[in-house]
Design a protein around this motif. Structure first.
Motif, PDB file in Angstrom:
ATOM      1  N   ALA A  40      73.028  53.338-113.754  1.00 53.85           N
ATOM      2  CA  ALA A  40      71.861  54.046-113.841  1.00 53.85           C
ATOM      3  C   ALA A  40      71.116  54.048-114.927  1.00 53.85           C
ATOM      4  O   ALA A  40      70.024  54.904-115.177  1.00 53.85           O
ATOM      5  N   ILE A  41      71.602  53.621-116.239  1.00 57.83           N
ATOM      6  CA  ILE A  41      70.932  53.458-117.506  1.00 57.83           C
ATOM      7  C   ILE A  41      69.844  52.580-117.460  1.00 57.83           C
ATOM      8  O   ILE A  41      69.821  51.485-117.022  1.00 57.83           O
ATOM      9  N   GLU A  42      68.702  53.259-117.941  1.00 55.98           N
ATOM     10  CA  GLU A  42      67.419  52.353-118.172  1.00 55.98           C
ATOM     11  C   GLU A  42      66.721  52.985-119.511  1.00 55.98           C
ATOM     12  O   GLU A  42      66.802  54.214-119.683  1.00 55.98           O
ATOM     13  N   THR A  43      66.196  51.999-120.155  1.00 54.19           N
ATOM     14  CA  THR A  43      65.428  52.533-121.493  1.00 54.19           C
ATOM     15  C   THR A  43      64.100  53.024-121.106  1.00 54.19           C
ATOM     16  O   THR A  43      63.320  51.949-120.625  1.00 54.19           O
ATOM     17  N   ARG A  44      63.773  54.029-121.305  1.00 56.94           N
ATOM     18  CA  ARG A  44      62.547  54.725-121.029  1.00 56.94           C
ATOM     19  C   ARG A  44      61.387  54.616-122.363  1.00 56.94           C
ATOM     20  O   ARG A  44      60.358  54.565-122.142  1.00 56.94           O
ATOM     21  N   VAL A  45      62.043  54.157-123.462  1.00 58.45           N
ATOM     22  CA  VAL A  45      61.008  53.928-124.637  1.00 58.45           C
ATOM     23  C   VAL A  45      60.281  52.483-124.303  1.00 58.45           C
ATOM     24  O   VAL A  45      60.858  51.599-124.049  1.00 58.45           O
ATOM     25  N   PRO A  46      58.724  52.668-124.400  1.00 57.22           N
ATOM     26  CA  PRO A  46      58.013  51.462-124.040  1.00 57.22           C
ATOM     27  C   PRO A  46      58.449  50.439-124.754  1.00 57.22           C
ATOM     28  O   PRO A  46      58.644  50.569-126.227  1.00 57.22           O
ATOM     29  N   GLN A  47      58.750  49.249-124.269  1.00 57.54           N
ATOM     30  CA  GLN A  47      59.132  48.050-125.109  1.00 57.54           C
ATOM     31  C   GLN A  47      57.589  47.200-125.533  1.00 57.54           C
ATOM     32  O   GLN A  47      56.810  46.901-124.333  1.00 57.54           O
ATOM     33  N   LEU A  48      57.496  46.816-126.677  1.00 59.10           N
ATOM     34  CA  LEU A  48      56.329  45.941-127.057  1.00 59.10           C
ATOM     35  C   LEU A  48      56.328  44.822-126.210  1.00 59.10           C
ATOM     36  O   LEU A  48      57.431  43.947-126.166  1.00 59.10           O
ATOM     37  N   GLY A  49      55.292  44.511-125.318  1.00 56.87           N
ATOM     38  CA  GLY A  49      55.279  43.174-124.583  1.00 56.87           C
ATOM     39  C   GLY A  49      55.840  43.420-123.099  1.00 56.87           C
ATOM     40  O   GLY A  49      56.021  42.701-122.194  1.00 56.87           O
ATOM     41  N   GLY A  50      56.452  44.738-122.795  1.00 58.05           N
ATOM     42  CA  GLY A  50      57.200  45.113-121.675  1.00 58.05           C
ATOM     43  C   GLY A  50      56.057  45.246-120.394  1.00 58.05           C
ATOM     44  O   GLY A  50      54.892  45.217-120.836  1.00 58.05           O
ATOM     45  N   GLN A  51      56.592  45.597-119.155  1.00 56.21           N
ATOM     46  CA  GLN A  51      55.741  45.807-118.044  1.00 56.21           C
ATOM     47  C   GLN A  51      56.144  47.149-117.175  1.00 56.21           C
ATOM     48  O   GLN A  51      57.224  47.477-117.526  1.00 56.21           O
ATOM     49  N   ASP A  52      55.190  47.677-116.868  1.00 56.19           N
ATOM     50  CA  ASP A  52      55.352  48.868-115.988  1.00 56.19           C
ATOM     51  C   ASP A  52      54.574  49.145-114.827  1.00 56.19           C
ATOM     52  O   ASP A  52      54.106  48.009-114.419  1.00 56.19           O
ATOM     53  N   GLN A  89      52.292  56.018-131.035  1.00 54.18           N
ATOM     54  CA  GLN A  89      50.871  56.675-131.472  1.00 54.18           C
ATOM     55  C   GLN A  89      51.417  58.080-131.959  1.00 54.18           C
ATOM     56  O   GLN A  89      52.064  58.662-131.399  1.00 54.18           O
ATOM     57  N   ASP A  90      50.202  58.486-132.707  1.00 48.91           N
ATOM     58  CA  ASP A  90      50.381  60.193-133.056  1.00 48.91           C
ATOM     59  C   ASP A  90      50.360  61.025-132.033  1.00 48.91           C
ATOM     60  O   ASP A  90      49.738  60.916-130.939  1.00 48.91           O
ATOM     61  N   GLY A  91      51.514  61.722-132.068  1.00 56.06           N
ATOM     62  CA  GLY A  91      51.868  62.717-130.933  1.00 56.06           C
ATOM     63  C   GLY A  91      52.598  62.423-129.844  1.00 56.06           C
ATOM     64  O   GLY A  91      52.802  62.970-128.589  1.00 56.06           O
ATOM     65  N   THR A  92      53.030  61.014-129.872  1.00 54.82           N
ATOM     66  CA  THR A  92      53.913  60.455-128.567  1.00 54.82           C
ATOM     67  C   THR A  92      55.041  61.255-128.662  1.00 54.82           C
ATOM     68  O   THR A  92      55.890  61.501-129.449  1.00 54.82           O
ATOM     69  N   ARG A  93      55.700  61.245-127.364  1.00 59.87           N
ATOM     70  CA  ARG A  93      56.775  61.571-127.117  1.00 59.87           C
ATOM     71  C   ARG A  93      57.642  60.550-126.662  1.00 59.87           C
ATOM     72  O   ARG A  93      57.169  59.713-125.459  1.00 59.87           O
ATOM     73  N   VAL A  94      58.606  60.056-127.126  1.00 57.52           N
ATOM     74  CA  VAL A  94      59.595  59.020-127.015  1.00 57.52           C
ATOM     75  C   VAL A  94      60.896  59.210-126.190  1.00 57.52           C
ATOM     76  O   VAL A  94      61.380  60.507-126.960  1.00 57.52           O
ATOM     77  N   LEU A  95      61.395  58.940-125.311  1.00 52.94           N
ATOM     78  CA  LEU A  95      63.008  59.033-124.649  1.00 52.94           C
ATOM     79  C   LEU A  95      63.694  58.259-125.350  1.00 52.94           C
ATOM     80  O   LEU A  95      63.690  57.078-125.296  1.00 52.94           O
ATOM     81  N   LEU A  96      64.555  58.792-126.093  1.00 52.79           N
ATOM     82  CA  LEU A  96      65.607  57.877-126.909  1.00 52.79           C
ATOM     83  C   LEU A  96      66.371  57.239-126.011  1.00 52.79           C
ATOM     84  O   LEU A  96      67.081  57.718-124.875  1.00 52.79           O
ATOM     85  N   PRO A  97      66.801  55.934-126.354  1.00 58.23           N
ATOM     86  CA  PRO A  97      67.696  55.341-125.522  1.00 58.23           C
ATOM     87  C   PRO A  97      69.198  55.621-125.754  1.00 58.23           C
ATOM     88  O   PRO A  97      69.682  56.018-126.728  1.00 58.23           O
ATOM     89  N   VAL A  98      70.192  55.528-124.772  1.00 56.81           N
ATOM     90  CA  VAL A  98      71.443  55.867-124.692  1.00 56.81           C
ATOM     91  C   VAL A  98      72.137  54.357-124.947  1.00 56.81           C
ATOM     92  O   VAL A  98      72.109  53.510-123.937  1.00 56.81           O
ATOM     93  N   GLU A  99      72.951  54.303-125.817  1.00 58.30           N
ATOM     94  CA  GLU A  99      73.698  53.071-125.950  1.00 58.30           C
ATOM     95  C   GLU A  99      75.027  53.088-125.197  1.00 58.30           C
ATOM     96  O   GLU A  99      75.359  54.345-124.565  1.00 58.30           O
ATOM     97  N   VAL A 107      55.772  62.324-134.200  1.00 59.13           N
ATOM     98  CA  VAL A 107      56.435  61.867-133.126  1.00 59.13           C
ATOM     99  C   VAL A 107      57.406  62.617-132.689  1.00 59.13           C
ATOM    100  O   VAL A 107      58.336  63.271-133.296  1.00 59.13           O
ATOM    101  N   LYS A 108      57.692  62.816-131.286  1.00 63.01           N
ATOM    102  CA  LYS A 108      58.948  63.956-130.710  1.00 63.01           C
ATOM    103  C   LYS A 108      59.670  63.048-129.862  1.00 63.01           C
ATOM    104  O   LYS A 108      59.563  62.402-129.048  1.00 63.01           O
ATOM    105  N   ALA A 109      61.107  63.117-130.476  1.00 62.07           N
ATOM    106  CA  ALA A 109      61.988  62.303-129.513  1.00 62.07           C
ATOM    107  C   ALA A 109      62.800  62.974-128.624  1.00 62.07           C
ATOM    108  O   ALA A 109      62.887  64.560-128.977  1.00 62.07           O
ATOM    109  N   LEU A 110      62.911  62.433-127.365  1.00 61.94           N
ATOM    110  CA  LEU A 110      63.409  63.459-126.616  1.00 61.94           C
ATOM    111  C   LEU A 110      64.818  62.794-126.132  1.00 61.94           C
ATOM    112  O   LEU A 110      64.870  61.399-125.885  1.00 61.94           O
TER     113      LEU A 110
END
Length: 799
Positions: A779-791, A693-703, A767-770
């Motif tokens: 320790a790798i985890e994807t912080r970008v919210p996944q559509l249909g995911g759970q938190d 959404q507008d103004g959202t900050r997303v944490l970029l996943p690391v492959e 959108v701002k990418a972090l």
């Protein structure tokens, strides 16, 4: 010798005697360690713990029951009420008997002298100590009344083994309070202090029976007992081994000992109800233990009286050797799941921020990386507020909390009675509404019971914590909901709907109205169910006190059945009438529940009086069509030929999910010759980005190779045939049809996303990418919210 000297010696002797009698008594008179005892509202024993010296010695009696007093005085000291502490006739008789037998066969001790011996410290029976006891007995008689002396004696006399005092003896031998002793039981206990060893099974039982029966015959001869009384008393058996003491409130007793140590607690609990609820808890607890759920607590408050009537800190089947087995879970802070939703709903009603039938958004939602999910992992687009509460939907309530504000909500929760919100509001954030905080069952039941008080009594209600002890005066609570808001909140909770509801609830709900709410904490560690009928509020918690999660744990399936069975045991109660004076009718649009905008069909909703709701419906548009029904605009049709109608239309994302579950009239499609000029002739926005959404900050996943991964973007369009062109920072990325998902690779920093459909209509947002350093694989985890995911605020919290 002069006459004055002749009287000096008697005067000195008299003065010495007066001084001796007036010498202060020990303070306190008797101070042995006492057992802790918990009584119900009628004085029945609920639970007890042994004294520090290993004796069952309860707090001193205020007065001795009449039957025991009569039997004791008749057996031990027939002139007790007339002698001054020493019985001259008994002394003369004892002197005669001892001289004739040339040994001590009678001590001539009165009850007061026996009490004096306890005060003196059970010294050896020498002549010196006997004189001291007699002197102390005289002093006791001067200081205390006969009734007080009798109560002191009965409270500290030995009754065999480690049983001391009448109260403990009555419960240990007969499982009842002293006031309910029969004549045979009173007589048995009256002879015991003289020979406590007679009570032991197999040890001179005939002697005990003989003494009891002789005392009963004496009472009969003196007219105290009738012939029938005597026959019944003589037929009663002697007590056997000491009875185990009741354990109907041991967890509460443990808590009270920690909070306010004292020997006796006179509670507001009702023994018959406490026993029944404890048995229900034990039955359900045994069933749940088979599922790995070890602990279960139940609290019942009579909100009409403002008193606790049943308190089960943990069920009887819990393993007492476990670390959590003896914990009073009612007083332990646990994650409260979604139990705070009704409070937000009521507060927003009061503030004029919400109406019960108003539509609230239920769409994919992301706030600074926080992405709540509903229990069924689905979205409804929009749902009425009272239905969102009844279904315990997470997404609408996170959005409502953001609208209301975490800080004011946090402050009001504390004022309503939740004492464990010790962190600043900002540390809880939006997760506060979904179990991101901890509360005790005690606090939560308090708050829910006060909802009923407010709905029933309004300004006249007594807003206090429920009373647990008879002499307790709980302090007033600083805040409450208005009567109208409380009633509307409870009305919504009457319509509770859960996935998988079985016929058991439907049958039960027809028997009496109950407003109830369930909750399950993240990690499946806490299952809750709290409900109210017209008289009682019942709270249930189930889980593992030591914190282990259980896959089958859920508020509805785990705690709900326990709550329903408790209400069945409590019986029906009339539901409070609608408080007409506390409510006002509001004219709203039938389709979305907002104030009428003049374009909708109207209906009536209710709001708390004085709430000043002012939100006009934003969901109706004027649509122009031609005679054939196709949508047109001024660029393709003569305005004189247009037919204008009003249509209900939700924002694109809401409509996308709404149409999955709702039919109804749709806005007509554009006429073919009108499509070319849409961007010029209408400002309607048919599309939107779902994520981010507008103004959202997303944490970029690391492959795995350390490179920054792509972020999945998703958009929706009202036209199922639409084609969307994607632009990232003015660079074309591609086109999507039907399903508008696009994976984009972003560099750290701000980016502009622009979407353009085939008719030139566009939407853009930032959108701002972090980014972060690559982390080890574990320790790798994807912080970008996944559509249909759970938190942490996801599905389980709503169950």
């Amino acid at each position: 010798m002069s006459r004055s000297w002749r009287w000096l010696t008697p005067a000195l002797l008299l003065g010495a005697a007066v001084l001796a009698l007036a010498w202060p008594l020990p303070q306190p008179l008797l101070a042995p360690p006492y057992a802790r005892a918990l009584l119900d509202r009628d004085g029945h024993l609920l639970a007890a713990t042994i004294a520090a010296d290993g004796q069952w010695r309860f707090a001193p009696l205020a007065e001795v029951p009449e039957r025991f007093a009569t039997a004791l005085v008749t057996f031990e000291d027939q002139r007790f009420f007339v002698h001054p502490g020493i019985d001259p006739l008994a002394l003369a008789r004892a002197l005669r008997d001892n001289l004739s037998q040339r040994r001590v066969v009678s001590g001539a001790s009165t009850l007061t002298m026996q009490l004096a011996r306890q005060v003196h410290g059970q010294r050896p029976r020498t002549l010196t100590n006997k004189i001291i006891e007699a002197w102390l007995a005289l002093r006791l008689e001067l200081r205390y009344s006969k009734a007080e002396l009798l109560a002191l004696y009965a409270s500290h006399a030995p009754f065999g083994g480690n049983v001391v005092g009448l109260n403990a003896a009555a419960w240990r031998y007969y499982d009842r309070p002293p006031q309910q002793l029969s004549w045979a039981e009173a007589a048995t206990l009256a002879v015991l202090p003289n020979s406590p060893a007679l009570i032991h099974p197999g040890r001179r039982r005939d002697a005990l029976a003989a003494r009891r029966d002789a005392l009963l015959q004496t009472l009969h001869q003196r007219g105290v007992l009738t012939d029938l009384d005597l026959a019944v008393a003589l037929a009663e058996p002697l007590p056997q081994a000491p009875q185990p003491l009741p354990r109907w409130g041991e967890h509460l007793l443990f808590t009270l000992q920690q909070q306010q140590p004292q020997p006796l607690y006179h509670s507001t609990l009702a023994l018959p109800l406490q026993r029944r609820i404890s048995q229900l808890a034990a039955e359900h607890g045994g069933r749940l233990m088979g599922e790995g759920i070890q602990d279960l607590a139940v609290l019942v408050v009579d909100h009409q009286l403002g008193e606790v009537v049943a308190y089960v800190g943990n069920h009887d089947g819990a393993d007492r050797q476990r670390a959590g087995g003896m914990l009073d879970v009612i007083q332990r802070p646990r994650s409260n799941g979604s139990l705070l939703k009704p409070l937000l709903y009521g507060l927003m009603l009061d503030q004029g921020e919400l109406l019960p039938g108003q539509l609230v958004a239920d769409v994919p939602t992301h706030f600074a990386g926080y992405s709540p999910m509903n229990y069924d992992r689905d979205f409804r687009g929009a749902v009425r507020a009272n239905e969102a509460l009844a279904r315990s939907l997470n997404v609408p309530f996170v959005r409502l909390l953001r609208q209301h504000g975490v800080e004011p909500f946090h402050r009001r929760l504390r004022e309503l009675g939740l004492t464990d919100l010790f962190r600043p509001a900002g540390e809880y954030g939006l997760a506060l509404i979904l179990g991101g905080s901890e509360s005790t069952l005690w606090d939560l039941v308090t708050v829910y019971s006060q909802l009923m008080v407010a709905a029933r009594d309004g300004e006249q209600g007594d807003y206090r914590r429920p009373r647990l002890l008879q002499d307790e005066v709980p302090s007033p609570l600083p805040a409450r909901l208005s009567q109208g808001a409380a009633w509307l909140t409870l009305e919504a909770l009457l319509e509770v709907v859960r996935p998988g509801d079985d016929m058991r609830w439907r049958r039960f709900s027809s028997s009496q109205p109950i407003a109830w709410k369930t909750g399950t904490s993240f990690g499946l560690r806490d299952a809750w169910a709290i409900g109210s009928n017209g008289r009682y509020t019942v709270g249930v918690w189930a889980g593992n006190a030591e914190g282990q999660g259980v896959a089958t744990l859920a508020g509805t399936a785990t705690a709900g059945p326990v709550m329903l069975d408790v209400f069945a045991a409590l019986g029906r109660a009339a539901w409070p009438a609608r408080p007409a004076a506390a409510l006002m009718a509001v004219e709203v649009c039938r389709d979305d529940g907002f104030l009428s905008d003049g374009l909708c069909e109207r209906s009536t909703d209710w709001a708390p009086r004085g709430s000043h709701y002012q939100q006009v419906s934003p969901h109706h548009v004027r649509v122009h069509r031609d005679a054939a029904g196709a949508r047109v605009h001024a660029g393709c049709e003569n305005p004189l030929n247009m037919i204008t109608e009003a249509y209900f239309q939700l924002p694109p994302v809401q409509e996308h999910y709404w149409r999955r579950q709702h039919s109804g009239r749709r806005i007509p499609a554009w006429r073919a010759d009108c499509l070319a000029g849409l961007a010029e002739y209408t400002d309607e926005q048919p599309m939107a980005l779902v994520y981010p959404q507008d103004g959202t900050r997303v944490l970029l996943p690391v492959e795995l190779d350390g490179r920054l991964g792509a972020v999945l973007f998703r958009a929706v369009h009202r036209d199922p045939q639409a084609r969307l062109q994607w632009h990232l920072d003015r660079r074309y990325q591609g086109e999507t049809r039907v399903f508008h998902d696009m994976a984009l690779r972003l560099e750290p920093g701000w980016h502009r996303i622009r979407l353009v459909d085939q008719h030139g209509r566009a939407v853009e947002q930032w959108v701002k990418a972090l980014a972060r350093e690559r982390m080890p694989q574990a320790a790798i985890e994807t912080r970008v919210p996944q559509l249909g995911g759970q938190d942490a605020g996801g599905g389980p919290a709503a169950r």
